[in-house]
Design an enzyme around this catalytic site. Structure first.
Site, PDB file in Angstrom:
ATOM      1  N   ASP A  54       0.649  -1.375   0.316  1.00  0.00           N
ATOM      2  CA  ASP A  54       0.483  -0.156  -0.216  1.00  0.00           C
ATOM      3  C   ASP A  54       1.271   1.027  -0.114  1.00  0.00           C
ATOM      4  O   ASP A  54       0.115   1.838  -0.242  1.00  0.00           O
ATOM      5  CB  ASP A  54      -1.472  -0.410   1.367  1.00  0.00           C
ATOM      6  N   SER A  55       1.707   0.669  -0.491  1.00  0.00           N
ATOM      7  CA  SER A  55       2.773   2.410  -0.595  1.00  0.00           C
ATOM      8  C   SER A  55       2.437   2.933  -1.535  1.00  0.00           C
ATOM      9  O   SER A  55       3.017   3.865  -2.096  1.00  0.00           O
ATOM     10  CB  SER A  55       4.663   1.474  -0.139  1.00  0.00           C
ATOM     11  N   ASP A  86      -0.846  -5.978  -0.480  1.00  0.00           N
ATOM     12  CA  ASP A  86      -1.292  -5.290   1.591  1.00  0.00           C
ATOM     13  C   ASP A  86      -2.770  -5.158   1.190  1.00  0.00           C
ATOM     14  O   ASP A  86      -3.630  -4.644   0.219  1.00  0.00           O
ATOM     15  CB  ASP A  86      -0.746  -4.029   1.582  1.00  0.00           C
ATOM     16  N   LYS A 113      -1.722  -9.190   3.051  1.00  0.00           N
ATOM     17  CA  LYS A 113      -0.694  -9.080   4.685  1.00  0.00           C
ATOM     18  C   LYS A 113      -1.536  -8.065   4.970  1.00  0.00           C
ATOM     19  O   LYS A 113      -1.759  -7.213   4.143  1.00  0.00           O
ATOM     20  CB  LYS A 113       0.549  -8.184   3.789  1.00  0.00           C
ATOM     21  N   GLU A 155      -1.348  -5.190   8.272  1.00  0.00           N
ATOM     22  CA  GLU A 155      -0.548  -5.013   9.715  1.00  0.00           C
ATOM     23  C   GLU A 155      -1.850  -5.112  11.517  1.00  0.00           C
ATOM     24  O   GLU A 155      -2.792  -5.283  11.200  1.00  0.00           O
ATOM     25  CB  GLU A 155      -0.577  -3.433   9.854  1.00  0.00           C
ATOM     26  N   GLU A 192       9.309  -3.677  11.344  1.00  0.00           N
ATOM     27  CA  GLU A 192       9.999  -2.729  10.395  1.00  0.00           C
ATOM     28  C   GLU A 192      10.350  -1.586  10.889  1.00  0.00           C
ATOM     29  O   GLU A 192       9.217  -1.622  12.511  1.00  0.00           O
ATOM     30  CB  GLU A 192       8.211  -2.313   9.394  1.00  0.00           C
TER      31      GLU A 192
HETATM   32  O1  KIV Z   1       4.225  -1.261   1.657  1.00  0.00           O
HETATM   33  C1  KIV Z   1       4.483  -1.528   1.566  1.00  0.00           C
HETATM   34  O2  KIV Z   1       5.799  -1.763   1.018  1.00  0.00           O
HETATM   35  C2  KIV Z   1       5.598  -2.017   2.188  1.00  0.00           C
HETATM   36  C3  KIV Z   1       6.683  -2.618   2.823  1.00  0.00           C
HETATM   37  C4  KIV Z   1       7.763  -1.028   3.519  1.00  0.00           C
HETATM   38  C5  KIV Z   1       6.855  -3.793   3.375  1.00  0.00           C
HETATM   39  O3  KIV Z   1       4.642  -2.556   3.796  1.00  0.00           O
END
Ligand code: KIV
Length: 272
Positions: free
Chosen positions: A52-53, A91, A121, A123, A190
């Protein structure tokens, strides 16, 4: 020549476990589009995270919070089309799983059905175990994410290193154990102290993938735009830049502009 576990044709969650057992480090990078995913898959990356980056590096948002489930599915679909070997993790974005285990399952099913990705994934620690259970019960592998969890940035207030104090470190270890027990196949840690990563990696049998978490993790992940030097403004201590694409792209565009303006592009050979 000995064959490494990562040499096999399609990376699976089982293979990642075997790599940890064999002491073979796991490589993971983010990707959000077809063309870049194709390059990093061909280069031999083990895991591709449709992170989600994308909210930051693709859409220009300050945080990961605004990206939607539809937008994540769009990115994941593009990546899936390009990838032949890597395991693809997507994510689940903020607001698409925190409400209830049913919401987590519904979002996961959309991601899996519409994009064709291999896993998701989420969090969080103990508070999301029920949601992880529900997703796993549908047969979808789940990667956990602890330490600095960017979806909670407004709770933390800053992007500084997490779990430096004993109380927070102990809570992180408890969360990590809960995530392993719930059935997560791997865990991203992280921005936490290297010694804490070492402890967690020794305690857990699932692979720990670090970002700003030191050398003792079982694998490493970076945001592709950061490691390729596309972003000039983001300079955390943990980031190693493997290229300076910002200068390369900007130089190439400058040369193109100058050729167009001078009339030297296109030349005779480049014309019909
Ligand atoms: O969204 C992302 O890029 C991440 C990484 C920083 C692990 O969750």
């Amino acid at each position: 020549m000995s064959t490494k576990l990562s040499d096999i044709r399609r990376v699976t969650t089982h293979q990642l476990h075997a790599m940890k057992k064999a002491g073979e480090k796991i490589s993971m990078l983010t990707a959000y589009d077809y063309s870049m995913a194709k390059i990093i898959d061909n280069a031999g990356i083990d895991v591709i995270l449709v992170g989600d980056s994308a909210s930051n590096v693709m859409a220009g948002n300050i945080t990961t919070l605004p990206i939607t489930l539809d937008q994540m599915i769009y990115h994941a679909t593009s990546v899936v089309k390009a990838v032949e070997r890597a395991l693809i993790v997507v994510d689940i974005p903020f607001g698409s799983y925190q409400g209830s285990p049913e919401e987590a399952l519904k979002s996961t099913i959309r991601i899996m059905k519409e994009s064709g990705a291999h896993s998701v994934k989420m969090e969080g620690g103990i508070e999301i175990v029920e949601s992880i259970d529900r997703v796993l019960s549908a047969g979808v592998p789940v990667m956990g994410h602890l330490g600095l969890t960017p979806q909670s940035i407004y709770k933390f207030g800053t992007y500084t290193v997490r779990a430096k104090e004993e109380e927070e470190a102990n809570k992180l270890i408890e969360d990590a154990i809960a995530l392993e027990k719930s059935g997560c196949f791997a865990l991203v840690l992280e921005k936490v102290p290297a010694e804490l990563t070492k402890k967690v990696s020794r305690k857990l049998s699932i692979p720990i993938i670090g970002i700003g978490a030191g050398p003792h993790a079982d694998g490493q992940v970076l945001v592709m735009h950061d490691m390729l030097g596309i972003n000039k403004e983001f300079n955390p201590r943990f980031l190693r830049r493997y290229a300076d694409l910002h200068s390369i792209v900007s130089g190439a565009v400058g040369a193109y502009i100058s050729d167009v303006k001078s009339g030297s592009f296109p030349n005779e050979k480049e014309s019909y």
